[in-house]
Design a protein around this motif. Structure first.
Motif, PDB file in Angstrom:
ATOM      1  N   VAL A   1     -21.052 -54.216 -77.967  1.00  0.00           N
ATOM      2  CA  VAL A   1     -21.879 -53.388 -78.844  1.00  0.00           C
ATOM      3  C   VAL A   1     -21.058 -52.157 -79.204  1.00  0.00           C
ATOM      4  N   VAL A   2     -20.843 -51.943 -80.492  1.00  0.00           N
ATOM      5  CA  VAL A   2     -20.031 -50.815 -80.944  1.00  0.00           C
ATOM      6  C   VAL A   2     -20.849 -49.956 -81.905  1.00  0.00           C
ATOM      7  N   ARG A   3     -20.422 -48.725 -82.070  1.00  0.00           N
ATOM      8  CA  ARG A   3     -21.019 -47.824 -83.067  1.00  0.00           C
ATOM      9  C   ARG A   3     -19.897 -47.281 -83.946  1.00  0.00           C
ATOM     10  N   ALA A   4     -20.120 -47.280 -85.245  1.00  0.00           N
ATOM     11  CA  ALA A   4     -19.129 -46.743 -86.186  1.00  0.00           C
ATOM     12  C   ALA A   4     -19.233 -45.221 -86.230  1.00  0.00           C
ATOM     13  N   HIS A   5     -18.105 -44.536 -86.241  1.00  0.00           N
ATOM     14  CA  HIS A   5     -18.127 -43.087 -86.422  1.00  0.00           C
ATOM     15  C   HIS A   5     -17.509 -42.666 -87.749  1.00  0.00           C
ATOM     16  N   ARG A   6     -17.344 -43.628 -88.644  1.00  0.00           N
ATOM     17  CA  ARG A   6     -17.016 -43.327 -90.045  1.00  0.00           C
ATOM     18  C   ARG A   6     -17.494 -44.491 -90.902  1.00  0.00           C
ATOM     19  N   ASP A   7     -17.595 -44.266 -92.200  1.00  0.00           N
ATOM     20  CA  ASP A   7     -18.059 -45.299 -93.126  1.00  0.00           C
ATOM     21  C   ASP A   7     -16.978 -46.340 -93.393  1.00  0.00           C
ATOM     22  N   GLY A   8     -17.438 -47.567 -93.695  1.00  0.00           N
ATOM     23  CA  GLY A   8     -16.532 -48.594 -94.202  1.00  0.00           C
ATOM     24  C   GLY A   8     -15.879 -49.485 -93.172  1.00  0.00           C
ATOM     25  N   VAL A   9     -16.238 -49.370 -91.896  1.00  0.00           N
ATOM     26  CA  VAL A   9     -15.606 -50.180 -90.858  1.00  0.00           C
ATOM     27  C   VAL A   9     -16.110 -51.621 -90.962  1.00  0.00           C
ATOM     28  N   ASP A  10     -15.203 -52.584 -90.963  1.00  0.00           N
ATOM     29  CA  ASP A  10     -15.621 -53.989 -91.109  1.00  0.00           C
ATOM     30  C   ASP A  10     -14.844 -54.943 -90.219  1.00  0.00           C
ATOM     31  N   ARG A  11     -14.143 -54.418 -89.185  1.00  0.00           N
ATOM     32  CA  ARG A  11     -13.364 -55.302 -88.314  1.00  0.00           C
ATOM     33  C   ARG A  11     -13.081 -54.634 -86.980  1.00  0.00           C
ATOM     34  N   TYR A  12     -12.644 -55.461 -86.040  1.00  0.00           N
ATOM     35  CA  TYR A  12     -12.300 -55.005 -84.692  1.00  0.00           C
ATOM     36  C   TYR A  12     -11.036 -55.739 -84.272  1.00  0.00           C
ATOM     37  N   ILE A  13     -10.143 -55.032 -83.578  1.00  0.00           N
ATOM     38  CA  ILE A  13      -8.912 -55.649 -83.091  1.00  0.00           C
ATOM     39  C   ILE A  13      -9.054 -55.911 -81.592  1.00  0.00           C
ATOM     40  N   ALA A  14      -8.979 -57.183 -81.203  1.00  0.00           N
ATOM     41  CA  ALA A  14      -9.076 -57.573 -79.798  1.00  0.00           C
ATOM     42  C   ALA A  14      -7.696 -57.979 -79.292  1.00  0.00           C
TER      43      ALA A  14
ATOM     44  N   VAL B   1      -1.843 -61.758 -77.027  1.00  0.00           N
ATOM     45  CA  VAL B   1      -2.288 -62.145 -78.361  1.00  0.00           C
ATOM     46  C   VAL B   1      -3.127 -61.010 -78.925  1.00  0.00           C
ATOM     47  N   VAL B   2      -2.892 -60.668 -80.179  1.00  0.00           N
ATOM     48  CA  VAL B   2      -3.676 -59.665 -80.893  1.00  0.00           C
ATOM     49  C   VAL B   2      -4.436 -60.377 -81.998  1.00  0.00           C
ATOM     50  N   ALA B   3      -5.757 -60.210 -82.033  1.00  0.00           N
ATOM     51  CA  ALA B   3      -6.590 -60.935 -82.989  1.00  0.00           C
ATOM     52  C   ALA B   3      -7.488 -59.975 -83.765  1.00  0.00           C
ATOM     53  N   GLU B   4      -7.640 -60.272 -85.039  1.00  0.00           N
ATOM     54  CA  GLU B   4      -8.504 -59.499 -85.928  1.00  0.00           C
ATOM     55  C   GLU B   4      -9.850 -60.207 -86.043  1.00  0.00           C
ATOM     56  N   LEU B   5     -10.923 -59.502 -85.725  1.00  0.00           N
ATOM     57  CA  LEU B   5     -12.270 -60.045 -85.828  1.00  0.00           C
ATOM     58  C   LEU B   5     -12.986 -59.353 -86.987  1.00  0.00           C
ATOM     59  N   LEU B   6     -13.378 -60.123 -87.983  1.00  0.00           N
ATOM     60  CA  LEU B   6     -13.969 -59.582 -89.202  1.00  0.00           C
ATOM     61  C   LEU B   6     -15.489 -59.621 -89.102  1.00  0.00           C
ATOM     62  N   PHE B   7     -16.133 -58.490 -89.360  1.00  0.00           N
ATOM     63  CA  PHE B   7     -17.585 -58.407 -89.283  1.00  0.00           C
ATOM     64  C   PHE B   7     -18.225 -59.041 -90.514  1.00  0.00           C
ATOM     65  N   ASP B   8     -19.520 -59.323 -90.388  1.00  0.00           N
ATOM     66  CA  ASP B   8     -20.269 -59.904 -91.502  1.00  0.00           C
ATOM     67  C   ASP B   8     -20.785 -58.845 -92.460  1.00  0.00           C
ATOM     68  N   THR B   9     -20.560 -57.583 -92.123  1.00  0.00           N
ATOM     69  CA  THR B   9     -21.030 -56.494 -92.968  1.00  0.00           C
ATOM     70  C   THR B   9     -20.087 -55.306 -92.832  1.00  0.00           C
ATOM     71  N   ARG B  10     -20.194 -54.369 -93.746  1.00  0.00           N
ATOM     72  CA  ARG B  10     -19.404 -53.142 -93.689  1.00  0.00           C
ATOM     73  C   ARG B  10     -20.296 -52.036 -93.128  1.00  0.00           C
ATOM     74  N   LEU B  11     -19.881 -51.418 -92.033  1.00  0.00           N
ATOM     75  CA  LEU B  11     -20.715 -50.450 -91.341  1.00  0.00           C
ATOM     76  C   LEU B  11     -20.612 -49.049 -91.954  1.00  0.00           C
ATOM     77  N   ARG B  12     -21.717 -48.323 -91.835  1.00  0.00           N
ATOM     78  CA  ARG B  12     -21.719 -46.911 -92.178  1.00  0.00           C
ATOM     79  C   ARG B  12     -21.668 -46.090 -90.889  1.00  0.00           C
ATOM     80  N   ALA B  13     -21.275 -44.844 -90.977  1.00  0.00           N
ATOM     81  CA  ALA B  13     -21.203 -43.977 -89.796  1.00  0.00           C
ATOM     82  C   ALA B  13     -22.560 -43.941 -89.106  1.00  0.00           C
ATOM     83  N   GLY B  14     -22.576 -44.194 -87.803  1.00  0.00           N
ATOM     84  CA  GLY B  14     -23.803 -44.212 -87.025  1.00  0.00           C
ATOM     85  C   GLY B  14     -24.375 -45.598 -86.809  1.00  0.00           C
TER      86      GLY B  14
END
Length: 312
Positions: A159-172, A207-220
């Protein structure tokens, strides 16, 4: 004479500022010692370390982390005629932090301290920014140890929270045990994300993997997603721990063992850094039905938290 003075001044500067691999490289150049000679001098002191490992350390491809490697660094200070603690201090003070990416675990998933420069290169190849715009609110992990005592699989729900607008991925990042083959590891995106680019290099078991979200997050905004890594490419595993660069929410870790490979003892531990003593040790009872142990931390603090086990 002027050239010798400049070289000494350069080494002194590297020992003050680091990073570790450049300070080691400067010390080797200053003393004019080939790596096989360094290996021989370490062996005379009862320290066994490979030329390949020494080469990785001075290139920045890996950083010494395991107890035997840290003993080798202490001996290196003597071999290279450096002040006591000159190199070990750099290791303790320069643990890298990536606020936007998952901190790998170690030794079962080794921390970034040994492979930090490799990770940097792979992140740069993915165009990962310094701040990915996310911080973790809570996380649950399940680790499976196989019949050969190997770290076979790992699954995470985060479970993550965005602290800026436009976030749409996570690096694992997944770091395997020594000898693991990243080319044979696989990544899966299991919930609310899809797999993007995956990167690895032959010289490091990660291994470094890019995980793409199904939506673009806004801050908060908060977001829940799950993913996993299939490994099973290395040998015997004895621990799993995770690094937390910042205070966080709840963390749940469960380690499950194959019925053909059950440990004789399990325990949880905490650690400030990979070079610090382990504290907060507590015995864990293996569940007879589920062959698993777990820990729960309601509010993680910066540092390392994990489970270790003995095979007897």
């Amino acid at each position: 004479m002027a050239q010798d003075t400049a070289a000494s001044a350069g080494l002194a500067q590297m020992l003050r500022t680091g990073p570790f691999h450049l300070a080691l490289r400067a010390a080797l150049a200053e003393r004019g010692l080939a790596l096989h000679r360094v290996q021989y001098k370490l062996a005379q002191r009862g320290i066994k370390v490979g030329v390949t490992s020494l080469s990785y350390w001075q290139q920045g491809a890996r950083r010494p982390q395991r107890p035997e490697s840290l003993r080798a660094v202490t001996a290196l200070e003597e071999v290279l005629e450096l002040p006591a603690g000159a190199l070990t201090r750099l290791l303790e003070s320069q643990t890298p932090v990536y606020p936007d990416v998952e901190r790998p675990t170690g030794r079962s998933y080794r921390t970034l301290t040994e492979d930090s420069d490799v990770v940097r290169k792979l992140l740069a190849d993915l165009g990962a920014p310094t701040d990915g715009g996310l911080h973790t609110v809570g996380q649950s992990e399940r680790v499976l140890i196989g019949a050969r005592r190997e770290l076979l699989d790992r699954e995470s729900q985060q479970v993550v929270r965005a602290h800026r607008d436009g976030v749409d991925r996570y690096i694992a990042i997944h770091c395997g045990d020594e000898g693991a083959d990243p080319a044979r590891m696989t990544v899966r995106a299991t919930e609310n994300c899809r797999l993007g680019r995956v990167r690895h290099v032959p010289e490091a078991p990660l291994v470094v993997a890019e995980l793409l979200f199904d939506t673009r997050l806004r801050a908060g905004d908060t977001y829940v997603f799950s993913y996993g890594f299939r490994d099973g490419t290395a040998g015997e595993s004895t621990e799993y721990f995770r690094g937390f660069p910042f205070p966080g929410g709840q963390y749940v870790l469960q380690v499950r063992f194959d019925e053909a490979a059950l440990p004789v003892r399990c325990g949880r531990f905490a650690q400030a850094t990979t070079a610090s003593p382990r504290t907060a040790r507590q015995e864990l009872t293996l569940s007879g039905q589920h062959r698993a142990v777990h820990l729960v931390d309601q509010s993680v603090r910066p540092g390392l938290l994990g489970i270790e086990w003995d095979w007897g």
